[in-house]
Design a protein around this motif. Structure first.
Motif, PDB file in Angstrom:
ATOM      1  N   SER B 392       1.119  -1.240   0.303  1.00 40.32           N
ATOM      2  CA  SER B 392       0.168  -0.435   0.123  1.00 40.32           C
ATOM      3  C   SER B 392       1.123   1.356  -0.669  1.00 40.32           C
ATOM      4  N   VAL B 393       1.818   1.584   0.861  1.00 42.35           N
ATOM      5  CA  VAL B 393       2.922   2.392   0.654  1.00 42.35           C
ATOM      6  C   VAL B 393       3.291   2.700  -0.975  1.00 42.35           C
ATOM      7  N   LEU B 394       3.726   1.749  -1.371  1.00 44.06           N
ATOM      8  CA  LEU B 394       5.237   1.590  -2.306  1.00 44.06           C
ATOM      9  C   LEU B 394       3.835   2.183  -3.376  1.00 44.06           C
ATOM     10  N   THR B 395       2.505   1.350  -3.446  1.00 40.07           N
ATOM     11  CA  THR B 395       1.262   1.935  -4.717  1.00 40.07           C
ATOM     12  C   THR B 395       1.532   3.245  -4.698  1.00 40.07           C
ATOM     13  N   PHE B 396       1.161   4.096  -3.157  1.00 36.98           N
ATOM     14  CA  PHE B 396       0.435   4.959  -3.194  1.00 36.98           C
ATOM     15  C   PHE B 396       1.169   6.070  -3.327  1.00 36.98           C
ATOM     16  N   PHE B 397       2.455   5.865  -3.119  1.00 32.99           N
ATOM     17  CA  PHE B 397       3.893   6.917  -3.590  1.00 32.99           C
ATOM     18  C   PHE B 397       4.354   6.778  -4.818  1.00 32.99           C
ATOM     19  N   MET B 398       3.971   5.630  -5.158  1.00 29.75           N
ATOM     20  CA  MET B 398       4.225   5.407  -6.914  1.00 29.75           C
ATOM     21  C   MET B 398       3.457   6.522  -7.801  1.00 29.75           C
ATOM     22  N   ILE B 399       1.905   5.953  -7.352  1.00 31.00           N
ATOM     23  CA  ILE B 399       0.939   7.148  -7.872  1.00 31.00           C
ATOM     24  C   ILE B 399       1.210   8.239  -7.843  1.00 31.00           C
ATOM     25  N   HIS B 400       1.470   8.872  -6.717  1.00 28.78           N
ATOM     26  CA  HIS B 400       1.419  10.244  -6.467  1.00 28.78           C
ATOM     27  C   HIS B 400       2.729  10.916  -6.884  1.00 28.78           C
ATOM     28  N   THR B 401       3.758  10.427  -6.649  1.00 26.74           N
ATOM     29  CA  THR B 401       4.737  10.520  -7.128  1.00 26.74           C
ATOM     30  C   THR B 401       4.805  11.101  -9.081  1.00 26.74           C
ATOM     31  N   LEU B 402       4.618   9.448  -9.462  1.00 32.29           N
ATOM     32  CA  LEU B 402       4.583   9.945 -11.092  1.00 32.29           C
ATOM     33  C   LEU B 402       4.037  10.825 -12.043  1.00 32.29           C
ATOM     34  N   LEU B 403       2.293  10.932 -10.755  1.00 32.74           N
ATOM     35  CA  LEU B 403       1.752  12.076 -10.853  1.00 32.74           C
ATOM     36  C   LEU B 403       2.224  13.113 -10.939  1.00 32.74           C
ATOM     37  N   TRP B 404       3.055  13.282  -9.854  1.00 30.41           N
ATOM     38  CA  TRP B 404       3.826  15.082  -9.827  1.00 30.41           C
ATOM     39  C   TRP B 404       4.794  15.123 -10.676  1.00 30.41           C
ATOM     40  N   LEU B 405       5.426  14.048 -11.579  1.00 30.65           N
ATOM     41  CA  LEU B 405       6.194  14.149 -11.464  1.00 30.65           C
ATOM     42  C   LEU B 405       6.255  14.984 -13.261  1.00 30.65           C
ATOM     43  N   ILE B 406       4.753  13.880 -13.905  1.00 26.17           N
ATOM     44  CA  ILE B 406       4.271  14.639 -15.101  1.00 26.17           C
ATOM     45  C   ILE B 406       4.147  15.683 -14.908  1.00 26.17           C
ATOM     46  N   ARG B 407       3.634  16.064 -13.791  1.00 23.16           N
ATOM     47  CA  ARG B 407       2.957  17.500 -13.859  1.00 23.16           C
ATOM     48  C   ARG B 407       4.061  18.272 -13.427  1.00 23.16           C
ATOM     49  N   ALA B 408       4.964  18.420 -12.712  1.00 21.92           N
ATOM     50  CA  ALA B 408       6.059  18.903 -12.550  1.00 21.92           C
ATOM     51  C   ALA B 408       6.942  19.370 -13.960  1.00 21.92           C
ATOM     52  N   ARG B 409       6.849  18.246 -14.943  1.00 20.06           N
ATOM     53  CA  ARG B 409       7.599  17.868 -16.221  1.00 20.06           C
ATOM     54  C   ARG B 409       6.762  18.992 -16.967  1.00 20.06           C
ATOM     55  N   TYR B 410       5.060  18.861 -16.816  1.00 22.77           N
ATOM     56  CA  TYR B 410       4.263  19.911 -17.917  1.00 22.77           C
ATOM     57  C   TYR B 410       4.627  20.819 -17.663  1.00 22.77           C
TER      58      TYR B 410
END
Lengths: 284, 424
Positions: B392-410
């Protein structure tokens, strides 16, 4: 340091003003933490995946298993001491000296309602549904990192010592707890490794905002622009209260920056290598 | 000096005196004179008796080290060595039976050892070495004219020489492939037996024939072979008597005695030729999977423990392997009061490594299965909790961090900034 180098540093950090974020002790603590963590991960992973070829190669490389276990215990003891020093500091500041803001407020690591709001706000911003939250001194993911390490220290540390001194711990633990100790130790260790080497690395160092690494934990200071951008609420609050100048720090020396870059790069490269090895072993 | 040689020099002297007292002592000449003397002596004897009688009659010619037959094969005999050999007192035509007189026929019949050594020949006839063309007696016993008793260190079948003698063929990859055999000589030489023999010179150390026999060597597939798995405990036990007793008293030995040929015998754990000292790390490393090849479930649960994790990495050989707890030869079920893993003996067994082991300590399960809810419920739930936490920890933060990465790069691209992707 030559004038030219000084000029280069200043060019990359416009504005000129630098603000203190971490004390020397906190930076050293992070240094001890990541050094021992890399050591523990590097010596613990070969154990967790002792059937894999690289584990045996690595064990052979450091002088067989006797050496691996020795280093694992050595790093564990160093990290335990660092943790005890940290606990003592919290106790002294928070309980003996009744210093304000250790257990609550913007400077505390204790989570609060704003962190929950920030998490949802941040997620909304990521998918384009709102403004980005204004983070204070410690953002929710930073607090999570802190408490993950805190919880990990207790869980991994306790289970580790239970195995190290099993006959002693057996005086107050049932037999099955010794079996559980290994399961807890290795699973929690794996979680820590996967979390630090992927999530923490990206959240704190590799994201576009800080790429390739956030230097503040090495130098202790960050530029005014970075401060205002990353922690707008704290910046605004200090400015409003006229306390901003009290936080002024000195620009980092060029050698400091270079040294930190080298150390940080090494740590990140080791971490990512271990991450790849872990993932290959886990899925094979 | 051998009898033949002294007799020869006597003849030379006699002959010399006859020819005006000239004695030739030059090496080349001496040989010629010797031959001449031999021929003369031979013809004298032929004239006198008509038959060849003594070795000296033949050695007169054949003692010449360079003597060859028409096709270029050496027909020389070192009289001195032959004289001391086990057959040294025999006449040449005791073996070379078709030679009765001199001059003898150009074609000399092959010597047949079984005329005297009938038992050995019979044993050999039924063995893996039965083909007498490929395996003449001399292939093991050495040159026919220099065979010594097996207790003589010059003998090719002296205990310390046997591995080299057998190794002439059994270290040969080509021959190994041809017959589907392993090249065993180098393995044996590196084994505990090989070391005892080659380094310590122990005559009692097992050499090839201690286990395989000598003339009547049979394939291990043959039920009568001492290396057939059914006979192995007895074969090894002929030296390792105490261990054989222990083994026969344990589960494996009892199974074997009851006719279960799949029960492990000595060589299954120790191997046949690469036998190592049991405290050697290589042996400790190789043996756990051997036990596990039958006890699969036990190996897999052992693999999950710290004992195995430590042990698998090599170098650190002290961690408990199967036999450290279960015993090596007299392996008994845990229900047997004599078994080291019987409840009553656990404190002592675990305490061998874990000083201070107490009743609670020995409740530790060295074969716990965290996947088995019925057998190890506490462990099962601990593992489940840890897995859920991890996932659960890894899944949540994987999604969280991936979204963040995409948004920040955008944002970074949109605002064409090199740093500060989070800027709004």
């Amino acid at each position: 340091m030559s004038d030219l180098e000084q000029a280069t540093v200043k060019e990359t950090k416009p504005g000129g003003r630098f603000f203190q974020r971490f004390t020397r002790e906190q930076r050293y603590m992070h240094g001890v933490l990541f050094t021992t963590f890399l050591g523990l991960a590097g010596t613990g992973l070969p154990l967790r995946f002792s059937e894999s070829i690289w584990a045996r190669g690595l064990a052979k490389g450091v002088g067989g298993f006797g050496a691996i276990l020795f280093f694992h215990k050595f790093f564990a003891v160093v990290l335990s001491i660092a943790f005890l020093i940290h606990l003592k500091e919290i106790f002294t500041r928070g309980i003996l000296h009744r210093e304000k803001g250790v257990f609550w407020g913007p400077n505390s690591m204790v989570a609060n309602w704003k962190d929950a709001k920030d998490l949802f706000g941040h997620l909304r911003w990521m998918v384009g549904l709102g403004e980005r939250p204004h983070f204070d001194r410690y953002a929710y993911w930073e607090k999570f990192d802190y408490w993950a390490v805190f919880w990990g220290m207790i869980v991994i540390g306790f289970s580790g010592y239970a195995m190290w001194f099993a006959p002693f711990f057996a005086h107050f633990l049932p037999g099955w707890a010794l079996n559980a100790a290994l399961v807890i130790h290795s699973e929690e260790g794996l979680l820590a490794i996967l979390f630090i080497f992927s999530i923490h690395f990206v959240n704190t160092h590799l994201r576009p905002d800080s790429f390739p690494m956030d230097m503040v934990v090495f130098t202790g200071v960050e530029s005014e622009e970075e401060f205002a951008h990353k922690r707008p609420m704290e910046y605004a609050r200090l400015k409003r209260d006229g306390k901003l100048e009290a936080r002024l720090g000195e620009a980092p020396q060029t050698w400091q920056v270079h040294f930190s870059r080298v150390i940080g790069t090494i740590a990140i490269v080791i971490g990512l290598t271990l991450l790849v090895l872990t993932l290959t072993a886990y899925f094979s | 000096m051998g009898e033949a040689a002294s007799f020869r020099s006597l003849l030379i002297e006699l002959f010399g005196r006859l020819t005006n007292g000239v004695v030739c002592r030059g090496a080349g000449r001496r040989m010629r004179w010797g031959m001449l003397a031999g021929v003369l002596a031979g013809s004298l004897l032929v004239t006198n008796a008509g038959r060849l009688q003594a070795q000296t009659d033949c050695l007169g010619c054949h003692d010449n080290a360079e003597m060859q037959d028409a096709s270029g094969h050496s027909v020389a005999v070192d009289g001195k060595t032959f004289n001391k050999s086990i057959h040294g007192t025999m006449k040449c035509n005791d073996c070379h039976q078709n030679i009765k007189e001199y001059p003898h026929p150009a074609q000399v019949a092959k010597v047949d050892c079984k005329g005297c050594h009938a038992d050995e020949a019979q044993g050999l006839a039924g063995s893996v070495h039965a083909d007498s063309k490929e395996h003449p007696c001399t292939s093991c016993h050495g040159s026919a004219h220099s065979i010594f008793p097996k207790a003589d260190s010059r003998s090719a079948v002296y205990p310390l020489n046997i591995p080299n003698t057998c190794g002439k063929c059994h270290s040969n990859q080509g021959m190994a492939q041809k017959h589907g055999l392993a090249s065993v000589y180098p393995k044996y030489m590196d084994s505990i037996h090989g070391f005892a023999l080659s380094k310590e010179g122990l005559l009692v150390a097992a050499n090839c024939q201690s286990c395989h026999g000598s003339h009547h060597i049979l394939s291990r597939k043959d039920p009568a072979s001492p290396t057939n798995r059914v006979n192995i405990p007895k074969t090894c036990g002929s030296c390792h008597a105490k261990i054989n007793d222990d083994y026969m008293g344990g589960s494996h030995g009892k199974q074997m005695a009851a006719g279960n040929v799949k029960a492990p015998v000595c060589t299954d754990c120790h191997t046949a030729h690469e036998i190592l000292h049991p405290t050697e790390s290589a042996f400790r490393m190789q043996s756990t999977p051997i036990c596990g090849s039958c006890h699969k479930d036990k190996l897999s649960t052992y693999r999950d423990t710290f004992h195995s994790q430590l042990g698998s990495l090599g170098g650190y050989v002290e961690t408990a392997r199967c036999w450290d707890c279960h015993g090596a030869h007299e392996i008994l079920p845990a229900s047997d009061p004599k078994s080291p893993v019987n409840k009553a003996n656990l404190i002592k067994t675990c305490g061998a490594c874990h000083a201070g082991a107490n009743a609670s300590f020995v409740q530790y399960q060295p074969h716990a299965n965290a996947h088995d809810r019925k057998l190890n419920p506490a462990l099962y739930y601990v593992r489940t909790f840890m897995n859920v936490l991890l996932a659960s920890v890894l899944t949540f933060f994987m999604i969280h961090t991936l979204l963040w990465l995409i948004r920040a790069r955008y944002n970074q691209i949109k605002e064409k900034k090199t740093v500060g992707g989070d800027h709004e």
